[in-house]
Each structure stands twice: as structure tokens, then as C-alpha cells.
Design an enzyme around this catalytic site. Structure first.
Site, PDB file in Angstrom:
ATOM      1  N   ASN A   7      86.132  23.989  59.893  1.00 44.02           N
ATOM      2  CA  ASN A   7      85.063  24.378  58.958  1.00 44.02           C
ATOM      3  C   ASN A   7      83.850  24.831  59.779  1.00 44.02           C
ATOM      4  O   ASN A   7      83.322  24.062  60.589  1.00 44.02           O
ATOM      5  CB  ASN A   7      84.722  23.170  58.070  1.00 44.02           C
ATOM      6  CG  ASN A   7      83.637  23.476  57.064  1.00 44.02           C
ATOM      7  OD1 ASN A   7      82.630  24.089  57.406  1.00 44.02           O
ATOM      8  ND2 ASN A   7      83.807  23.043  55.842  1.00 44.02           N
ATOM      9  N   HIS A  10      78.577  24.732  59.463  1.00 42.65           N
ATOM     10  CA  HIS A  10      77.393  24.278  60.211  1.00 42.65           C
ATOM     11  C   HIS A  10      76.893  25.305  61.225  1.00 42.65           C
ATOM     12  O   HIS A  10      75.732  25.276  61.609  1.00 42.65           O
ATOM     13  CB  HIS A  10      77.671  22.956  60.918  1.00 42.65           C
ATOM     14  CG  HIS A  10      77.737  21.806  59.962  1.00 42.65           C
ATOM     15  ND1 HIS A  10      76.889  21.672  58.895  1.00 42.65           N
ATOM     16  CD2 HIS A  10      78.544  20.729  59.916  1.00 42.65           C
ATOM     17  CE1 HIS A  10      77.181  20.571  58.228  1.00 42.65           C
ATOM     18  NE2 HIS A  10      78.189  19.981  58.836  1.00 42.65           N
ATOM     19  N   HIS A  43      82.602  27.224  53.001  1.00 45.76           N
ATOM     20  CA  HIS A  43      82.189  26.894  51.633  1.00 45.76           C
ATOM     21  C   HIS A  43      81.087  27.871  51.238  1.00 45.76           C
ATOM     22  O   HIS A  43      79.990  27.831  51.803  1.00 45.76           O
ATOM     23  CB  HIS A  43      81.675  25.445  51.610  1.00 45.76           C
ATOM     24  CG  HIS A  43      81.331  24.940  50.239  1.00 45.76           C
ATOM     25  ND1 HIS A  43      81.008  23.628  50.002  1.00 45.76           N
ATOM     26  CD2 HIS A  43      81.271  25.563  49.031  1.00 45.76           C
ATOM     27  CE1 HIS A  43      80.747  23.471  48.705  1.00 45.76           C
ATOM     28  NE2 HIS A  43      80.896  24.623  48.103  1.00 45.76           N
ATOM     29  N   ARG A  45      78.504  28.465  48.863  1.00 44.20           N
ATOM     30  CA  ARG A  45      77.818  27.697  47.823  1.00 44.20           C
ATOM     31  C   ARG A  45      77.019  28.632  46.923  1.00 44.20           C
ATOM     32  O   ARG A  45      76.588  29.713  47.352  1.00 44.20           O
ATOM     33  CB  ARG A  45      76.887  26.662  48.466  1.00 44.20           C
ATOM     34  CG  ARG A  45      77.615  25.599  49.267  1.00 44.20           C
ATOM     35  CD  ARG A  45      76.649  24.517  49.718  1.00 44.20           C
ATOM     36  NE  ARG A  45      76.229  23.691  48.621  1.00 44.20           N
ATOM     37  CZ  ARG A  45      76.663  22.454  48.386  1.00 44.20           C
ATOM     38  NH1 ARG A  45      77.526  21.881  49.209  1.00 44.20           N
ATOM     39  NH2 ARG A  45      76.225  21.777  47.355  1.00 44.20           N
ATOM     40  N   ARG A  49      73.311  28.432  50.922  1.00 44.25           N
ATOM     41  CA  ARG A  49      72.457  27.767  51.915  1.00 44.25           C
ATOM     42  C   ARG A  49      72.971  27.928  53.346  1.00 44.25           C
ATOM     43  O   ARG A  49      72.224  27.821  54.287  1.00 44.25           O
ATOM     44  CB  ARG A  49      72.273  26.286  51.585  1.00 44.25           C
ATOM     45  CG  ARG A  49      73.522  25.468  51.760  1.00 44.25           C
ATOM     46  CD  ARG A  49      73.240  23.997  51.613  1.00 44.25           C
ATOM     47  NE  ARG A  49      72.967  23.636  50.233  1.00 44.25           N
ATOM     48  CZ  ARG A  49      73.136  22.395  49.775  1.00 44.25           C
ATOM     49  NH1 ARG A  49      73.535  21.437  50.586  1.00 44.25           N
ATOM     50  NH2 ARG A  49      72.908  22.118  48.514  1.00 44.25           N
ATOM     51  N   GLU A  70      86.282  27.274  50.221  1.00 41.36           N
ATOM     52  CA  GLU A  70      85.876  26.190  49.312  1.00 41.36           C
ATOM     53  C   GLU A  70      84.850  26.765  48.354  1.00 41.36           C
ATOM     54  O   GLU A  70      83.908  27.442  48.781  1.00 41.36           O
ATOM     55  CB  GLU A  70      85.209  25.057  50.090  1.00 41.36           C
ATOM     56  CG  GLU A  70      86.125  24.291  50.980  1.00 41.36           C
ATOM     57  CD  GLU A  70      85.348  23.268  51.792  1.00 41.36           C
ATOM     58  OE1 GLU A  70      84.133  23.078  51.568  1.00 41.36           O
ATOM     59  OE2 GLU A  70      85.951  22.676  52.675  1.00 41.36           O
ATOM     60  N   THR A 101      79.218  18.083  50.012  1.00 46.27           N
ATOM     61  CA  THR A 101      80.021  17.713  48.848  1.00 46.27           C
ATOM     62  C   THR A 101      80.114  16.189  48.766  1.00 46.27           C
ATOM     63  O   THR A 101      80.485  15.547  49.739  1.00 46.27           O
ATOM     64  CB  THR A 101      81.436  18.328  48.972  1.00 46.27           C
ATOM     65  OG1 THR A 101      81.298  19.677  49.392  1.00 46.27           O
ATOM     66  CG2 THR A 101      82.168  18.277  47.650  1.00 46.27           C
ATOM     67  N   GLU A 151      93.467  18.424  48.144  1.00 43.96           N
ATOM     68  CA  GLU A 151      92.833  18.006  49.398  1.00 43.96           C
ATOM     69  C   GLU A 151      92.233  16.641  49.102  1.00 43.96           C
ATOM     70  O   GLU A 151      91.362  16.509  48.231  1.00 43.96           O
ATOM     71  CB  GLU A 151      91.745  18.985  49.855  1.00 43.96           C
ATOM     72  CG  GLU A 151      91.050  18.453  51.117  1.00 43.96           C
ATOM     73  CD  GLU A 151      90.076  19.427  51.764  1.00 43.96           C
ATOM     74  OE1 GLU A 151      90.313  20.649  51.714  1.00 43.96           O
ATOM     75  OE2 GLU A 151      89.073  18.950  52.321  1.00 43.96           O
ATOM     76  N   HIS A 191      86.768  15.627  54.950  1.00 43.94           N
ATOM     77  CA  HIS A 191      85.413  15.127  54.714  1.00 43.94           C
ATOM     78  C   HIS A 191      85.135  13.870  55.537  1.00 43.94           C
ATOM     79  O   HIS A 191      85.770  12.850  55.355  1.00 43.94           O
ATOM     80  CB  HIS A 191      85.124  14.830  53.236  1.00 43.94           C
ATOM     81  CG  HIS A 191      83.658  14.945  52.960  1.00 43.94           C
ATOM     82  ND1 HIS A 191      83.055  16.130  52.614  1.00 43.94           N
ATOM     83  CD2 HIS A 191      82.660  14.052  53.060  1.00 43.94           C
ATOM     84  CE1 HIS A 191      81.762  15.949  52.490  1.00 43.94           C
ATOM     85  NE2 HIS A 191      81.489  14.698  52.757  1.00 43.94           N
ATOM     86  N   GLY A 213      84.690  19.779  59.840  1.00 44.08           N
ATOM     87  CA  GLY A 213      83.561  20.586  60.284  1.00 44.08           C
ATOM     88  C   GLY A 213      82.566  19.818  61.123  1.00 44.08           C
ATOM     89  O   GLY A 213      82.465  20.012  62.335  1.00 44.08           O
ATOM     90  N   HIS A 214      81.830  18.909  60.478  1.00 44.30           N
ATOM     91  CA  HIS A 214      80.651  18.306  61.105  1.00 44.30           C
ATOM     92  C   HIS A 214      80.935  17.718  62.492  1.00 44.30           C
ATOM     93  O   HIS A 214      80.218  18.015  63.456  1.00 44.30           O
ATOM     94  CB  HIS A 214      80.061  17.235  60.184  1.00 44.30           C
ATOM     95  CG  HIS A 214      78.780  16.680  60.694  1.00 44.30           C
ATOM     96  ND1 HIS A 214      77.561  17.255  60.434  1.00 44.30           N
ATOM     97  CD2 HIS A 214      78.535  15.625  61.507  1.00 44.30           C
ATOM     98  CE1 HIS A 214      76.622  16.576  61.051  1.00 44.30           C
ATOM     99  NE2 HIS A 214      77.180  15.578  61.710  1.00 44.30           N
TER     100      HIS A 214
HETATM  101  N1  PXP Z   1      86.706  19.494  52.906  1.00 42.54           N
HETATM  102  C1  PXP Z   1      85.837  19.743  51.894  1.00 42.54           C
HETATM  103  C2  PXP Z   1      86.395  20.014  50.537  1.00 42.54           C
HETATM  104  C3  PXP Z   1      84.445  19.785  52.125  1.00 42.54           C
HETATM  105  O1  PXP Z   1      83.614  20.042  51.108  1.00 42.54           O
HETATM  106  C4  PXP Z   1      83.965  19.576  53.438  1.00 42.54           C
HETATM  107  C5  PXP Z   1      82.507  19.675  53.706  1.00 42.54           C
HETATM  108  O2  PXP Z   1      82.101  21.002  53.546  1.00 42.54           O
HETATM  109  C6  PXP Z   1      84.902  19.330  54.454  1.00 42.54           C
HETATM  110  C7  PXP Z   1      86.263  19.273  54.157  1.00 42.54           C
HETATM  111  C8  PXP Z   1      84.479  19.097  55.874  1.00 42.54           C
HETATM  112  O3  PXP Z   1      83.747  17.915  55.952  1.00 42.54           O
HETATM  113  P1  PXP Z   1      83.050  17.515  57.317  1.00 42.54           P
HETATM  114  O4  PXP Z   1      82.019  18.563  57.622  1.00 42.54           O
HETATM  115  O5  PXP Z   1      82.461  16.167  57.015  1.00 42.54           O
HETATM  116  O6  PXP Z   1      84.122  17.472  58.374  1.00 42.54           O
END
Ligand code: PXP
Length: 239
Positions: A7, A10, A43, A45, A49, A70, A101, A151, A191, A213-214
Site C-alpha cells: 500500500n 503514505h 485508497h 478517498r 487526502r 480500495e 480506515t 479482506e 491493517h 502500508g504503514h
Molecule cells: N487494507 C485496508 C482495507 C486498508 O484500509 C488499509 C489502510 O489503508 C490497509 C490494508 C493497510 O493498513 P496499514 O497501513 O495499517 O498497513
């Protein structure tokens, strides 16, 4: 073998902090694929953002693995998805004020809207995944919509502080995976996953794709994206 969907939201967040052109999530996606990511997740949005329409359009032309979009189940997003045609759409709930999310979709309450949205996207040749909490009733409802995948929202597992709490959340995820697979749904997860909590999760098996992602982008700031992606791919594949 399970796959990593990187993802890159960021990267876009850092770009938007200055309103300029760098860093570019398109470049990050290419580097991520070279390092072993087998999917790119973004994603788009409603408030734009981080990811912009321009990112989606360019990534559609440049991603070579699989583009996972997403998005909320709104008319605007469905129109965009049907025009751009990512390989996969993951429907997520979206609130304006949230930092990220905050939970899975309530498929039970929104069954008609989600079922209609799944149909429109699938008729357009797009694989559809529903972001849901590891809750058996939500998995059953997801199956009724005609979606291809769920998911599993791993936020509660990621936030569990004690081993017994983590164990309880893992059991709920394991039960949801088994139910989903039994009814014919594919299973992705994401997530809050990081280099520590991915190990026990990947070891239970049954998950095809992890969208992360994060933690990867945070590590990439210190060690570089190539190494951050390679480290995560290794943990997922050899758990
Ligand atoms: N999956 C979904 C559906 C999400 O909304 C997100 C956050 O955008 C992620 C995965 C990735 O989450 P993280 O950034 O915490 O790894």
C-alpha cells in the site's frame, strides 16, 4: 504462496504535505514491485487526502503485478473504477474524520447497497473484495453479495497488547478464514500488520494476500523501500 500487496498511500501523504510532486507513489510502486511486491494497493478517498486521480490513472498503466483499488461503495467511486478498471476493488467503509480506515464494512446492514455495487463492478470485469471484521455473520453476509474475496480487518489483532488477547484475535481470524474458504470466498488480510505481528498471522495459513502500508513505508524511511519490501516478502513467504 501468499503475496504482499504494497500500500503506497503514505508516499502520497508525504507528497501532499507540501502539495508538490514528490515523493511519487508511482515510483514507489515500481520499486516495490522490483523488490517482490505482487500487488499495489491504493485508497482513493472521497476527500483525496493522499492518493489523487492522477495516481490511479498512471498506476493503471504502470503496475505490472495487480492493482487493488480500495474505495467506498459510492456512485462516484464505482464510476471511476469502471472507467479505470483495476484488477481488484476492495470496498471499505469511509468516514471523513478518521485518520485511517477504522473497521470493517457492516455488510449485514448495507447488504443491498454492497450487493448492487459488487454486481456492477464484477459485470465490469473487476475482482471484488470486501473489507470485513473477522466475524462469522459478516463473512456469511459477504458471501451473499457475490463478492470474490473478503479482506479480513486485522486491526483488532494488531492492537491487542497481551499474548492472550492476540491469541483470541488470531482464533477469530482463523475461524473467519475457514468459514470464508468453506463457502468459496478467497481471503486477503490487512491493517496494522507489521514485521512482528505478521509472523503468527502468516503461520495460520489460508490467506492469499496481505495488504500492508504503514509499517513498510515507516521502515523504508530508515532502511530504504527495497529492503523494507524484501524483508516483509520473506516473512510472508516463509512464515
Ligand atoms: N487494507 C485496508 C482495507 C486498508 O484500509 C488499509 C489502510 O489503508 C490497509 C490494508 C493497510 O493498513 P496499514 O497501513 O495499517 O498497513
Amino acid at each position: 504462496m501468499a503475496k504482499l500487496g504494497l500500500n503506497v498511500d503514505h508516499i502520497a501523504t508525504v507528497r501532499q504535505a507540501r502539495g508538490g510532486v514528490e515523493p511519487d507513489p508511482v515510483t514507489a510502486a515500481a520499486l516495490g514491485e522490483l523488490a517482490g511486491a505482487e500487488g499495489i494497493t491504493i485508497h482513493l478517498r472521497e476527500d483525496r487526502r493522499h492518493i489523487q486521480d492522477r495516481d490511479l490513472e498512471i498506476l493503471r498503466r504502470t503496475v505490472k503485478s495487480k492493482l487493488n483499488l480500495e474505495m467506498a461503495a459510492t456512485q462516484e467511486m464505482v464510476r471511476i473504477a469502471l472507467k479505470v478498471k483495476p484488477e481488484q476493488v476492495t470496498l471499505v467503509p469511509e468516514k471523513r474524520q478518521e485518520l485511517t480506515t477504522e473497521g470493517g464494512l457492516d455488510v449485514i446492514v448495507n447488504l443491498k447497497l454492497i450487493t448492487d455495487t459488487v454486481k456492477r463492478l464484477r459485470d465490469g470485469g473487476i475482482i471484488v473484495s470486501l473489507f470485513v471484521d473477522p466475524n462469522q455473520e459478516q463473512v456469511k453476509a459477504a458471501n451473499k453479495t457475490g463478492a470474490d474475496y473478503i479482506e479480513i480487518h486485522t486491526g483488532a489483532y494488531a492492537e491487542a497488547l497481551t499474548w492472550p488477547d492476540q491469541e483470541r484475535e488470531l482464533e477469530a481470524i482463523d475461524t473467519a478464514i475457514k468459514l470464508a474458504r468453506k463457502v468459496g470466498l478467497g481471503v486477503n488480510a490487512g491493517h496494522g500488520l507489521n514485521y512482528i505481528n505478521i509472523k503468527a498471522l502468516a503461520a495460520i495459513g489460508g490467506i492469499e494476500e496481505y495488504n500492508i502500508g504503514h509499517s513498510i513505508i515507516a521502515r523504508a524511511l530508515l532502511v530504504g523501500l527495497d529492503r523494507a519490501v524484501k524483508d516483509m516478502v520473506e516473512l510472508i513467504k516463509y512464515a
